[in-house]
Every structure is written in structure tokens, then in C-alpha cells.
Design a protein around this motif. Sequence first.
Motif, PDB file in Angstrom:
ATOM      1  N   TRP A  58     -20.574 -25.965 -37.024  1.00 22.18           N
ATOM      2  CA  TRP A  58     -18.797 -25.861 -36.310  1.00 22.18           C
ATOM      3  C   TRP A  58     -18.438 -24.493 -36.739  1.00 22.18           C
ATOM      4  O   TRP A  58     -17.304 -24.155 -36.319  1.00 22.18           O
ATOM      5  CB  TRP A  58     -18.386 -27.029 -35.866  1.00 22.18           C
ATOM      6  N   CYS A  59     -17.945 -24.677 -38.352  1.00 24.77           N
ATOM      7  CA  CYS A  59     -17.629 -24.199 -39.287  1.00 24.77           C
ATOM      8  C   CYS A  59     -18.191 -22.725 -39.029  1.00 24.77           C
ATOM      9  O   CYS A  59     -16.908 -21.669 -39.176  1.00 24.77           O
ATOM     10  CB  CYS A  59     -17.856 -24.194 -40.767  1.00 24.77           C
ATOM     11  N   SER A  89     -23.313 -31.532 -40.438  1.00 23.04           N
ATOM     12  CA  SER A  89     -22.699 -31.956 -39.682  1.00 23.04           C
ATOM     13  C   SER A  89     -22.019 -31.369 -39.465  1.00 23.04           C
ATOM     14  O   SER A  89     -21.807 -30.881 -37.901  1.00 23.04           O
ATOM     15  CB  SER A  89     -22.583 -33.739 -39.486  1.00 23.04           C
ATOM     16  N   THR A  90     -21.706 -29.795 -39.675  1.00 23.04           N
ATOM     17  CA  THR A  90     -20.371 -29.412 -40.102  1.00 23.04           C
ATOM     18  C   THR A  90     -20.766 -28.098 -39.737  1.00 23.04           C
ATOM     19  O   THR A  90     -20.336 -26.827 -39.437  1.00 23.04           O
ATOM     20  CB  THR A  90     -19.476 -30.120 -41.252  1.00 23.04           C
TER      21      THR A  90
END
Length: 345
Positions: free
Chosen positions: A135-136, A131-132
Motif C-alpha cells: 500500500w505504501c 501488511s502495509t
Amino acid sequence: MIVWLNGAFGAGKTTAANELLDLLPGSTLYEPEVIGASLRRMLPKERLGQIADFQDLHSWRRLVVDTAAALLTEVEGPLITPMTLLRREYRDEIFGALAARRVPVQHLLLHADEPVLRERIDTRAADDGGSTRAWCLAHLSSYRAALPWITAEAHALDTSHLTPRRTAERLAEAIGAGAGTTGIVQTPEPTAETVASGVLLFDDRDRVLLVDPTYKPGWEFPGGVVERGEAPSTAGVREVFEELGLRLPEQPALLVADWEPPRPPAFGGMRLLFDGGRLAPEDEAALLLPGAELRDWRFVTEEEAARLLPPNRLERLRCALRARRAGHPLYLEGGVPPRCGNLLR
């Protein structure tokens, strides 16, 4: 005291922070990300849709400072703060407000080579279902862009080949030696309306001089708050000397008197701009910068100033330039003349 652990996602800030708690007696973990998560739950979706990151919220930056100050009344400290901080203006706002509250900050950077960061991000993504990950990874370019200013002030530690425990041990050694101490000028927060005097200085092309403070975001005019019992023009002259090492040969003439209305939490007050005249080339060459207060200065055109100044200061500058051309000072309220063209005689 706050130990601010900066770095890209995947640098190992949180794991090192938890290990560091065992090595620094009295330390407490302080995670500003929790404040961001709370604001996400409380703010309306319309407001959240206007930002890309909770750090863009002024309320988050203010609460980070207020919460840190409150925590330090409850615990011995230091506060170990693992938080990526890549925008310099946000650093200025947060660290400057902490300095105003007499809270010292040690700024440390946990750095890792990009292949290592990507591998760690992929490992974390496997644990949280991915999920991240996007974005990271998207923030790695922002991290690369921010590295020059971060490494110029923070103590950097390469964590590429360090375990979390060894990273924490190296951090503890650096903290004990005072590494990464931010020497920001401690400007007390106002408790009532203030009177502030700024001085406009020009070069031979009529460009105006702006300065870049370390303790607040955005560029500014040389100047500061008028002290008790001090004449405003004298305050402007004093501030120019303290900030830039320049002695003005005479008292500057008033250009603008602008009443700034209170906008909580700011108290507002009277903002004055004076005409310091043109600087000779030898004066320009002799300008100094106190590192704890200013990091840069430059002469700019009105168009260039529009990219550097916040809206209220930009409007004040535009009115000051108009008053300088007219030869009469201008009275403003909230950056606007109460009656169009009302020049003080």
C-alpha cells in the motif's frame, strides 16, 4: 494553530512529530489517521467498498476540522499533525475550513529521496509483517505527482540524511520563523441560509471564465456571498473587482436564480448568476489573482467545465447558458426548473 507535517509514507512524519512535542511548549500530537480508523469501524462495509482511502470520505475531512477546532478549546496548541495529504482538493477543503474557523495552519513537507523512502518502507514492513508495504509503495507515484503543488506552498525539509531529532530541530526553527504559513482567505462559515451572486464572464469565443479558489475544492464562478444591505447585482460587481481586479462597466443582467435546498451541514440559500458580458483582450490581460483567495483562472467550454465543476454548479452553468441564449432569466430550485421552460418575464 496547526502544524501540518505532510510527506510520503516513510518520510519520518510521526517520529519527527513525537520529537517535536519536546521542542514546542504546549504542543499536542493530533493524528487524523485515528479518525479514519474510527470511521472504518463505524461505517457499513458497503460504503467502505466505494472508496479507496478514508480520505475520500467527506465525513473524515469534516471531522478532521471539527476535531482540531474542539481540541484547541482544550489545549494551548499548536497541534502537531503528521498526515499525508496528496490531493489538492482535499487540502483546499480542510485548510479552507480551518481558516474559516480562524485556525492558522503552517504546512511543512518532510521530503526524502525515493530510494530512502523505499528502504524505510521495507524496514517498517519487516516490523509489522509486511501488511502495509504494498500500500505504501503504491502511493509513491501519487506523491511524485503531488510534489509540484505541495512544494509551491509548503516549506520543504529534506529528511533523507537526518535523524528524527535533527528533523524536529529543523522543523522547530522553521515553525518559529513562520515558514509554511498558509495565507488562505478567512471566509466565515455560514450560520443560516445565504444569498450568493456569481458573474459569468466570456471571451470572444464565448468560453466562460472559471476561477480556482484556495479555500474550497473545485472550480467556481467569480462571485461570493451578498453582504447585509447589499443588492445582489452590486455584490457580483464588487466580487469581480475584489477577485480579479476587473471593473465591470455596468450592472450585469440576471441569468439564473437557483434556490439551493439545505443539505446538512450546509444551509443552502439563493444562488444567482449574472451575465458580465464579453471581456476585451486588454481586460483579459489585466486580470489579477489574489493569492490568498484564488490560485488560477481560465476560460473553458461547456464540455471543459463539466470536468472542473461539481454537479450542482455545472447544472447551474448549463441553465445560465440556456437562459443567455433565450434572452430571459431562468428560475431553478435545486438546479432544476420547477416547471420545464418556466422563464421569468
